[in-house]
Design a protein around this motif. Structure first.
Motif, PDB file in Angstrom:
ATOM      1  N   VAL A  75       1.465  -2.991  -0.672  1.00  0.00           N
ATOM      2  CA  VAL A  75       0.772  -3.292   0.484  1.00  0.00           C
ATOM      3  C   VAL A  75       1.197  -4.055   1.837  1.00  0.00           C
ATOM      4  O   VAL A  75       1.871  -4.874   1.571  1.00  0.00           O
ATOM      5  N   VAL A  76       0.697  -3.388   2.944  1.00  0.00           N
ATOM      6  CA  VAL A  76       1.092  -4.058   4.054  1.00  0.00           C
ATOM      7  C   VAL A  76      -0.276  -4.393   4.667  1.00  0.00           C
ATOM      8  O   VAL A  76      -1.237  -3.867   4.640  1.00  0.00           O
ATOM      9  N   LYS A  77      -0.224  -5.545   5.425  1.00  0.00           N
ATOM     10  CA  LYS A  77      -1.343  -5.943   6.577  1.00  0.00           C
ATOM     11  C   LYS A  77      -1.426  -5.066   7.572  1.00  0.00           C
ATOM     12  O   LYS A  77      -0.716  -4.496   8.215  1.00  0.00           O
ATOM     13  N   LEU A  78      -2.763  -4.638   7.866  1.00  0.00           N
ATOM     14  CA  LEU A  78      -3.277  -3.851   8.866  1.00  0.00           C
ATOM     15  C   LEU A  78      -3.232  -4.848  10.176  1.00  0.00           C
ATOM     16  O   LEU A  78      -3.868  -5.835  10.048  1.00  0.00           O
TER      17      LEU A  78
END
Lengths: 155, 190
Positions: free
Chosen positions: A54-57
């Motif tokens: 996952v990546v941070k928004l």
């Protein structure tokens, strides 16, 4: 005979509270800076999926949210439904929703707009595929499948 | 003699600040939103032919309505999908069962071989979202491992630990994220 005469009473002086407002203001500013305003109330149940990649928004102001899941109130049925802003919507309304979100931003921010899909994990892909097709039609290509981060997947 | 202005009582200042603090605590959230980032492709034009790929260059992953996998017409398992994708996209010279490789010269890294393989994902309307995310995640994880392998070989660090953008760009060029989602079709029951 005492040389130093004690002035006044022996009672402790009251603690000064004049700095209390400053302390509270400091706390206030801390919270104002670190938090963001709550999005619209969610009417659908979204049990998040988990993922490792996952990546941070980052810029939250440049994200439009689409919630999909079974309604919390049984009177709206048990099948997954789409929520845009604070009401239930149909597939056809997505293009209009994205266009409005785009118009609300200024010219140079529009390219960075992304869409976050918050989908309940027991939803069938049919509805998600339809949403993706609508997003492609309207040119909203950046999509984030909202998931919580885990260290190891439970496969 | 100047007349002193009477002092304003600041005792209630703390109460006012408290009120505002509680208002912000209630109306704001602190949660960080995380998710798998994906770039959708533009819709195909009406009379556009789908691009052709050699069979050996393409890995077809199908997910059916009961969340089972079919990888290149063989039954697959989500537990081994990551290794399957990793193995498929790794560089194999002169092996007809793996995708073709083409030499490429990239800044900083120099001459490397780049796989021409492509991962194609297709799901049914009845696939569960949870399974779809798992598959997406495993494919992304395989590409991350490939990038780590290249980054470790040339810079001695994992991809996400690289300090310079040029290094990251070079690694991304050596391991392109060749992944596509097939146009949806109605198959199986809803």
């Amino acid at each position: 005979m005492s040389r130093f005469k004690q002035k006044g009473s022996k009672e402790l002086p009251p603690i000064s509270t004049s700095s209390l407002p400053d302390i509270i203001f400091m706390l206030l500013f801390f919270f104002m800076v670190t938090t963001t305003m709550k999005q619209a109330d969610v009417f659908v149940k979204v049990r998040p999926t988990s993922a490792t990649e996952v990546v941070k928004l980052e810029k939250k102001s440049l994200v439009s949210y689409i919630h999909v899941g079974p309604p919390l109130q049984a009177k709206y049925g048990t099948n997954s439904r789409i929520q845009l802003n604070d009401r239930f919507a149909t597939i056809e309304e997505i293009q209009e929703f994205i266009t409005k979100e785009r118009e609300a931003r200024n010219e140079n921010e529009r390219k960075q707009l992304s869409t976050s899909l918050k989908v309940d994990k027991e939803t069938k892909m049919g509805i998600v595929t339809d949403i993706k097709q609508e997003l492609r039609q309207v040119g909203a290509y950046r999509v984030s499948y909202s998931s919580t981060e885990v260290k190891k997947m439970d496969l | 003699m100047a007349r002193n202005t009477p002092q304003v009582n600041a005792g209630s200042m703390a109460d006012i600040a408290f009120l505002m603090l509680i208002f912000f605590l209630v109306t704001t959230t602190m949660e960080v939103d995380t998710g798998i980032m994906r770039q959708l492709s533009p819709p195909p034009l009406k009379d556009q032919e789908p691009p052709k790929f050699k069979d050996r260059n393409i890995m077809k992953i199908l997910v059916n309505s009961s969340d089972r996998l079919l990888i290149n017409n063989k039954i697959g398992d989500i537990k081994t999908l990551r290794d399957d994708v990793f193995d498929f996209m790794s560089i194999h010279h002169n092996d007809a069962t793996y995708p073709e490789v083409s030499p490429k010269s990239i800044d900083i890294i120099g001459d490397v071989y780049v796989s021409r393989g492509l991962i194609s994902l297709k799901n049914d309307r009845g696939t569960s979202y949870e399974m779809y995310i798992k598959v997406q995640n495993e494919i992304a994880a395989a590409f991350t491992e490939l990038k780590n392998q290249v980054a470790m070989k040339h810079f001695g660090k994992n991809y996400d630990k690289l300090l310079f953008e040029e290094q990251k760009d070079a690694v991304s060029e050596a391991v392109p994220m060749r992944f596509s989602e097939a146009e949806p079709e109605d198959i199986g029951g809803k």
